[in-house]
Design a protein around this motif. Sequence first.
Motif, PDB file in Angstrom:
ATOM      1  N   CYS A 131     -25.239 -18.476  -2.183  1.00  0.00           N
ATOM      2  CA  CYS A 131     -24.851 -17.868  -3.704  1.00  0.00           C
ATOM      3  C   CYS A 131     -24.371 -16.755  -4.025  1.00  0.00           C
ATOM      4  CB  CYS A 131     -26.026 -17.799  -4.055  1.00  0.00           C
ATOM      5  SG  CYS A 131     -27.336 -19.515  -4.157  1.00  0.00           S
ATOM      6  N   ASP A 132     -24.167 -15.972  -2.855  1.00  0.00           N
ATOM      7  CA  ASP A 132     -23.641 -14.662  -3.096  1.00  0.00           C
ATOM      8  C   ASP A 132     -22.115 -15.007  -3.088  1.00  0.00           C
ATOM      9  OD1 ASP A 132     -22.637 -11.469  -3.097  1.00  0.00           O
ATOM     10  OD2 ASP A 132     -22.830 -12.159  -0.513  1.00  0.00           O
ATOM     11  N   VAL A 133     -21.491 -16.009  -2.034  1.00  0.00           N
ATOM     12  CA  VAL A 133     -20.117 -15.935  -1.670  1.00  0.00           C
ATOM     13  C   VAL A 133     -19.655 -16.880  -3.065  1.00  0.00           C
ATOM     14  CG1 VAL A 133     -18.754 -16.727  -0.277  1.00  0.00           C
ATOM     15  CG2 VAL A 133     -20.580 -15.592   0.727  1.00  0.00           C
ATOM     16  N   LEU A 134     -21.288 -17.905  -3.267  1.00  0.00           N
ATOM     17  CA  LEU A 134     -20.573 -18.809  -4.267  1.00  0.00           C
ATOM     18  C   LEU A 134     -20.175 -18.188  -5.648  1.00  0.00           C
ATOM     19  CD1 LEU A 134     -22.812 -21.577  -3.566  1.00  0.00           C
ATOM     20  CD2 LEU A 134     -19.993 -21.664  -3.208  1.00  0.00           C
ATOM     21  N   ALA A 135     -20.943 -17.161  -6.228  1.00  0.00           N
ATOM     22  CA  ALA A 135     -20.300 -16.551  -7.184  1.00  0.00           C
ATOM     23  C   ALA A 135     -19.438 -15.582  -7.027  1.00  0.00           C
ATOM     24  CB  ALA A 135     -21.514 -15.765  -7.221  1.00  0.00           C
ATOM     25  N   SER A 136     -19.044 -15.599  -5.618  1.00  0.00           N
ATOM     26  CA  SER A 136     -17.928 -14.097  -6.175  1.00  0.00           C
ATOM     27  C   SER A 136     -15.879 -14.986  -6.089  1.00  0.00           C
ATOM     28  CB  SER A 136     -18.139 -13.638  -4.564  1.00  0.00           C
ATOM     29  OG  SER A 136     -18.808 -12.603  -4.175  1.00  0.00           O
ATOM     30  N   THR A 137     -16.115 -16.742  -5.001  1.00  0.00           N
ATOM     31  CA  THR A 137     -15.327 -17.225  -6.174  1.00  0.00           C
ATOM     32  C   THR A 137     -14.776 -17.067  -7.604  1.00  0.00           C
ATOM     33  OG1 THR A 137     -16.558 -19.421  -6.452  1.00  0.00           O
ATOM     34  CG2 THR A 137     -15.928 -18.367  -4.054  1.00  0.00           C
ATOM     35  N   GLU A 138     -15.962 -17.401  -8.227  1.00  0.00           N
ATOM     36  CA  GLU A 138     -16.357 -17.446  -9.710  1.00  0.00           C
ATOM     37  C   GLU A 138     -15.390 -19.165  -9.847  1.00  0.00           C
ATOM     38  OE1 GLU A 138     -12.990 -13.956 -11.396  1.00  0.00           O
ATOM     39  OE2 GLU A 138     -14.910 -12.862 -10.617  1.00  0.00           O
ATOM     40  N   PRO A 173     -18.540 -11.737   1.799  1.00  0.00           N
ATOM     41  CA  PRO A 173     -20.530 -11.520   1.206  1.00  0.00           C
ATOM     42  C   PRO A 173     -20.395 -10.353   1.067  1.00  0.00           C
ATOM     43  CG  PRO A 173     -20.658 -12.125   3.956  1.00  0.00           C
ATOM     44  CD  PRO A 173     -19.121 -12.305   3.665  1.00  0.00           C
ATOM     45  N   THR A 174     -21.161 -10.117   0.284  1.00  0.00           N
ATOM     46  CA  THR A 174     -21.732  -8.388  -0.479  1.00  0.00           C
ATOM     47  C   THR A 174     -23.046  -8.198   0.290  1.00  0.00           C
ATOM     48  OG1 THR A 174     -22.986  -9.353  -2.787  1.00  0.00           O
ATOM     49  CG2 THR A 174     -20.323  -8.612  -2.385  1.00  0.00           C
ATOM     50  N   LEU A 198     -19.221 -19.344   7.759  1.00  0.00           N
ATOM     51  CA  LEU A 198     -19.451 -18.923   6.862  1.00  0.00           C
ATOM     52  C   LEU A 198     -18.143 -19.641   6.019  1.00  0.00           C
ATOM     53  CD1 LEU A 198     -21.062 -17.550   4.468  1.00  0.00           C
ATOM     54  CD2 LEU A 198     -19.525 -15.534   4.791  1.00  0.00           C
ATOM     55  N   GLU A 199     -17.182 -19.877   6.430  1.00  0.00           N
ATOM     56  CA  GLU A 199     -15.915 -20.360   5.790  1.00  0.00           C
ATOM     57  C   GLU A 199     -15.952 -21.418   5.525  1.00  0.00           C
ATOM     58  OE1 GLU A 199     -11.065 -19.900   4.656  1.00  0.00           O
ATOM     59  OE2 GLU A 199     -12.403 -18.944   6.754  1.00  0.00           O
ATOM     60  N   GLY A 200     -16.107 -21.924   6.433  1.00  0.00           N
ATOM     61  CA  GLY A 200     -16.045 -23.338   6.543  1.00  0.00           C
ATOM     62  C   GLY A 200     -17.396 -24.643   6.013  1.00  0.00           C
ATOM     63  N   SER A 201     -18.727 -23.693   6.396  1.00  0.00           N
ATOM     64  CA  SER A 201     -19.516 -23.646   5.293  1.00  0.00           C
ATOM     65  C   SER A 201     -19.407 -23.859   3.775  1.00  0.00           C
ATOM     66  CB  SER A 201     -20.874 -23.289   5.189  1.00  0.00           C
ATOM     67  OG  SER A 201     -21.011 -22.873   7.413  1.00  0.00           O
ATOM     68  N   VAL A 202     -18.962 -23.177   3.489  1.00  0.00           N
ATOM     69  CA  VAL A 202     -18.515 -21.758   1.352  1.00  0.00           C
ATOM     70  C   VAL A 202     -17.830 -23.968   1.120  1.00  0.00           C
ATOM     71  CG1 VAL A 202     -17.832 -21.146   0.183  1.00  0.00           C
ATOM     72  CG2 VAL A 202     -19.727 -20.322   1.808  1.00  0.00           C
ATOM     73  N   LEU A 203     -16.922 -23.892   1.950  1.00  0.00           N
ATOM     74  CA  LEU A 203     -15.609 -24.305   1.976  1.00  0.00           C
ATOM     75  C   LEU A 203     -16.445 -26.364   1.338  1.00  0.00           C
ATOM     76  CD1 LEU A 203     -12.566 -23.481   3.576  1.00  0.00           C
ATOM     77  CD2 LEU A 203     -13.013 -22.995   1.082  1.00  0.00           C
ATOM     78  N   ALA A 204     -17.469 -27.062   2.266  1.00  0.00           N
ATOM     79  CA  ALA A 204     -17.502 -27.999   2.541  1.00  0.00           C
ATOM     80  C   ALA A 204     -18.581 -28.363   1.143  1.00  0.00           C
ATOM     81  CB  ALA A 204     -18.613 -28.317   3.865  1.00  0.00           C
ATOM     82  N   VAL A 205     -19.603 -27.255   0.964  1.00  0.00           N
ATOM     83  CA  VAL A 205     -20.098 -27.367  -0.535  1.00  0.00           C
ATOM     84  C   VAL A 205     -19.087 -27.174  -1.686  1.00  0.00           C
ATOM     85  CG1 VAL A 205     -21.553 -25.647  -1.663  1.00  0.00           C
ATOM     86  CG2 VAL A 205     -22.538 -25.935   1.249  1.00  0.00           C
ATOM     87  N   MET A 206     -18.557 -26.286  -1.760  1.00  0.00           N
ATOM     88  CA  MET A 206     -17.390 -26.115  -2.708  1.00  0.00           C
ATOM     89  C   MET A 206     -17.073 -28.323  -2.814  1.00  0.00           C
ATOM     90  SD  MET A 206     -16.002 -22.485  -2.361  1.00  0.00           S
ATOM     91  CE  MET A 206     -15.366 -22.958  -4.264  1.00  0.00           C
ATOM     92  N   ARG A 207     -16.281 -28.404  -1.320  1.00  0.00           N
ATOM     93  CA  ARG A 207     -15.804 -29.942  -1.200  1.00  0.00           C
ATOM     94  C   ARG A 207     -16.909 -30.368  -2.132  1.00  0.00           C
ATOM     95  NH1 ARG A 207     -12.879 -27.994   3.120  1.00  0.00           N
ATOM     96  NH2 ARG A 207     -15.010 -28.825   4.447  1.00  0.00           N
ATOM     97  N   PHE A 208     -18.214 -31.134  -1.636  1.00  0.00           N
ATOM     98  CA  PHE A 208     -18.952 -31.443  -2.191  1.00  0.00           C
ATOM     99  C   PHE A 208     -19.564 -31.747  -3.614  1.00  0.00           C
ATOM    100  CE2 PHE A 208     -24.103 -31.916  -2.908  1.00  0.00           C
ATOM    101  CZ  PHE A 208     -24.064 -33.486  -2.883  1.00  0.00           C
ATOM    102  N   LEU A 209     -19.294 -30.288  -4.465  1.00  0.00           N
ATOM    103  CA  LEU A 209     -19.999 -29.932  -5.446  1.00  0.00           C
ATOM    104  C   LEU A 209     -18.586 -30.660  -6.476  1.00  0.00           C
ATOM    105  CD1 LEU A 209     -21.132 -26.404  -5.508  1.00  0.00           C
ATOM    106  CD2 LEU A 209     -22.452 -28.618  -5.778  1.00  0.00           C
ATOM    107  N   GLY A 210     -17.242 -30.879  -5.861  1.00  0.00           N
ATOM    108  CA  GLY A 210     -16.153 -31.459  -6.710  1.00  0.00           C
ATOM    109  C   GLY A 210     -15.260 -30.519  -7.151  1.00  0.00           C
TER     110      GLY A 210
END
Length: 256
Positions: A35-42, A216-217, A192-204
């Motif tokens: 969630c830290d990384v997802l939020a940082s994408t804005e 990450p922070t 981390l990068e691949g996992s976050v991108l996969a989540v963002m693709r899933f979320l559309g």
Amino acid sequence: MYLHHQSDHVYEEAAAPSSSFLVCSLPRSGSSLLCDVLASTELAGAPTEFFDPNHMDALGRVWGVHGFDEYLRALLVRKTSRNGVFGFKAHYHQVKSPFGDRDLREVFPQPRFVYITRRDRVRQAVSFARAMRTEQWAAHQPARFEPGPFDVAAVGDALEWIEREEPLWEELFANMRVSPHRLDYEDLVQDLEGSVLAVMRFLGIELPDGFRVPSPTLERQADSLSEQWVRRYLAMRSGPLSARPGPSPGRRSAPG
């Protein structure tokens, strides 16, 4: 550090939420890192435990809202990113307690579910037991108490908590007839990068040209003491029956 959940972080000129997601969490599963990384994408809202009772009380006071429905409306206004995405993270009880049997699809727009677990449950339980004892849930937070001596019952109790909550999430998915995006902590930290991108693709979520996954922070908390506890727990669990973990005499409630 991980301040997107604070009351003074508000998306200016945010659109009304058109999509939403829930990060279905277990204690010490890596959900805060995700969630830290997802939020940082804005681009993915500001997902955190907005339905933890203490968090609701604190934000409600700052925002001057009263009652759950008013809080929910204020939350969606303030924590939806400019692309119309609202996200939150929750442990099972943080969904069951405020929403009861309400269908989340009637509360949030087009919700999708991300379920993060951890293959190494013993290390997960050790991390959980230490956090419960010290009340330090992130590396940047000061520990309120010392970890104290190794307690096999406390680790066993934490493991029992994790194993009890996993099937509750599975039951929720089955009852809602939804297929969550599944992610393991071990895969998240390895890629981390691949996992976050996969989540963002899933979320559309549409990614702009040149998008890069932010760093990450949050910092890793596990240390040599954690490894000592892991070794001692595994040794005692495989030893004589009298040495195996039993119920803890005094379990504290896990914070959201």
